[in-house]
Design an enzyme around this catalytic site. Structure first.
Site: not given
Length: 624
Positions: A185, A259
């Site tokens: 991320e 995710e």
């Protein structure tokens, strides 16, 4: 959903003589040249007792999954600079080999930063000893540390790749790792345009040959890219056009949700978040209909044992609870939920083949009331077990000269100085994260992010002023990672004069300390009423084979805030503000016969805790 994905032969121990691995071609994945969809689930070896790894993997297979994803926590594998630990519950090679044995491919997410609601996003706290440290950048002090860590990590990982030319003796024809994630991320951080290329090359130069991936939410996608890595996306709600948005950053590539958030995590003082099972399964079905691959984050959350929970810092600092149940597909203790059976039905339709039968669940035990019959005050422990560091100025936790100069990472620090008289105490917001304040042994109040002032009572002569400071967990996400030093991070003022000449006691509560505590003189019977800080101990006697149980403190009168140790294992924190009211105690950590329970209670102690067979994680609130 068409039933055309029979991968019964595409498992690690059957696919011999590999040379291609996982590839991308014309918007689809190929595994050894055959069309492949990733049906993945996240489970972290460091959050699950080793004895239960295989059980959770078998449940993955029974749900219809073909791939396991896991992070690798740098701050556990190198707790002290230059000292590496890949043993016992941190045996990454054993974990990955077990995945292969049970027919699961692996997507490895080695960081160095992992987020994961884990202290400092998995980065070691000793990095913060450098006052100029710039985490997650190409700052020399950071990259040198990453290089040293990867030099130890990658020799474990490389032989377990699916097409590695350096396969281990056990996996001469290839291991289970089919993809490796570059950082994590980074698009939500994006402080250094050269950093992602550095991490990518750090992997490639050490022998990583499998498909590389990145992982970001929609807003971070375009900022977290690196050439040569497949971009994947993270979300919970499937907004219209979200997966097509991937086409704007990379063309003609397979779509992957790295995710898909099956639930959410909890903070102390908030609710226990749950995510509707039907909404979750319907979203998964929609993702599959669009032809995408998916990874369920989390399939099994587990537990933030010890002091390892992370924290949020948006509008205010909020630390995460001990449980990482996450309202995931399996519970914190590995039991089935309605999400499991709904997903199993969905995946079985897509795969079109019978799935393995779900393993039997382990029964839980209710061992009843446990009496904590002895206690010793923290003030009585200090002279016997702890050698203070003397300093003119307060020193933050990470810069204490301890642990071969790696500082203190977790737990508590006690700062003592001498004052004459009372007056106005002001922290100037230098307390991280919460300080109980004592004059001699008398509690006078707390200092934290919201309370920065206290009035100290006047008194005769010289007195000890004490600050018992708790590191409640370092922030693991966002732009404030460089500011996560703990303890007293600057001067504290009494009547506008900075305090000086401290004795500083480290209370990291490592196993060696807990073992020494067992043999110290001064334990005595618990009185009817006692105000901490103090250690309390009792015994749990188990007649038969130990089973999982849950320790409940909040229902017992008195217990307020602290930490529980069973047979030397740190189960984690409890706090009466909730939401979490039970601590998970795995059966493998218990012994037949006598089991020692030690509680460090900061304030108001009870006499009894309860062993129950059902967890209670608090008042629920549905994720919006």
């Amino acid at each position: 959903l068409s039933s055309r994905f029979n991968w019964s032969e595409l498992i690690p121990l059957r696919l011999w003589g590999r040379s291609l691995g996982l590839q991308t071609e014309n918007s689809q994945f190929l595994l050894e040249g055959m069309p492949f969809r990733i049906f993945g689930g996240s489970m972290h070896y460091f959050r699950v007792p080793r004895e239960y790894w295989e059980d959770r993997m078998l449940k993955m297979k029974a749900c219809g999954l073909n791939t396991l994803t896991t992070y690798v926590p740098w701050n556990l594998h190198e707790q002290e600079r230059g000292k590496f630990d890949f043993s016992r519950n941190l045996d990454l090679e054993a974990f990955l080999s077990l995945a292969a044995k049970n027919g699961l491919w692996v997507i490895l997410r080695p960081g160095p930063y992992i987020c994961s609601e884990w202290d400092l996003g998995g980065l070691p706290s000793w990095l913060l000893q450098d006052p100029e440290m710039q985490l997650r950048t190409t700052y020399k002090g950071f990259t040198e540390a990453v290089d040293a860590y990867f030099d130890h990590l990658m020799p474990i990982v490389v032989p377990l790749q699916a097409t590695s030319p350096f396969c281990s003796q056990q996996y001469k024809k290839g291991g289970p790792i089919i993809a490796v994630q570059v950082e994590n991320e980074y698009g939500s951080y994006a402080k250094d345009p050269n950093y992602m290329t550095y991490v990518k090359m750090a992997l490639l130069n050490r022998g990583i040959v499998e498909l590389l991936m990145t992982s970001d939410n929609k807003n971070g996608l375009s900022f977290g890219l690196v050439e040569g890595a497949l971009a994947t996306v993270n979300f919970q709600k499937l907004e219209p056009g979200l997966l097509k948005y991937l086409d704007t950053v990379q063309r003609d590539q397979p779509k992957m949700v790295m995710e898909y958030w099956t639930g959410w995590f909890d903070n102390w003082g908030g609710p226990h978040y749950v995510f509707d099972a039907d909404e979750m399964v319907n979203t998964v079905a929609s993702i599959l209909k669009l032809g995408a691959s998916i990874n369920l984050y989390m399939f099994h959350g587990g537990t933030n044992f010890g002091f390892m929970n992370g924290a949020l810092e948006a509008d205010e600092y909020k630390s995460d609870v001990t449980s990482y149940d996450y309202d995931a597909v399996l519970t914190e203790a590995g039991d089935y939920t309605s999400k499991f059976f709904k997903l199993r039905q969905l995946f079985s339709m897509v795969i079109g083949q019978p799935l393995p039968l779900p393993p039997m669940i382990e029964s839980k035990a209710s061992y009843g009331a446990i009496l904590l019959h002895q206690y010793i005050s923290l003030w009585d422990v200090l002279p016997s077990l702890l050698q203070p560091i003397k300093s003119e100025f307060p020193i933050n936790m990470e810069n204490l000269h301890l642990n071969d100069s790696s500082g203190q990472s977790y737990g508590y620090v006690l700062y003592e100085t001498v004052i004459f008289g009372g007056g106005h105490l002001h922290s100037r917001d230098h307390v991280r994260d919460r300080a109980q304040v004592f004059v001699n042994t008398m509690y006078v109040g707390e200092l934290d992010y919201n309370t920065v002032e206290l009035s100290l009572p006047e008194g005769q002569g010289f007195r000890q002023l004490r600050f018992l400071v708790e590191n409640r967990g370092r922030v693991n996400y966002g732009l404030a990672l460089n500011e996560q030093r703990k303890g007293l991070i600057g001067d504290i003022f009494l009547n506008k004069t900075p305090l000086r000449n401290f004795k500083i006691y480290s209370l990291e509560m490592k196993p060696s300390f807990m073992k020494s505590l067992r043999h110290i003189a001064g334990w005595s019977a618990v009185p009817d009423y006692f105000v901490g800080p103090a250690f309390f101990r009792g015994r749990l006697w188990i007649e038969h084979q130990p089973q999982d149980t849950f320790l409940k403190l909040q229902a017992s009168p008195g217990w307020e805030k602290g930490v529980v140790f069973v047979n030397g294992q740190n189960l984690g924190r409890y706090w009466k503000i909730g939401p979490q009211e039970t601590l998970y105690l795995p059966g493998p950590w218990l012994w037949k016969g006598s089991n020692e329970i030690v509680i460090f209670e900061e304030r108001t102690a009870g006499r009894i805790i309860q062993s129950v067979d059902i967890p209670y994680l608090g008042r629920t609130q549905y994720v919006d």
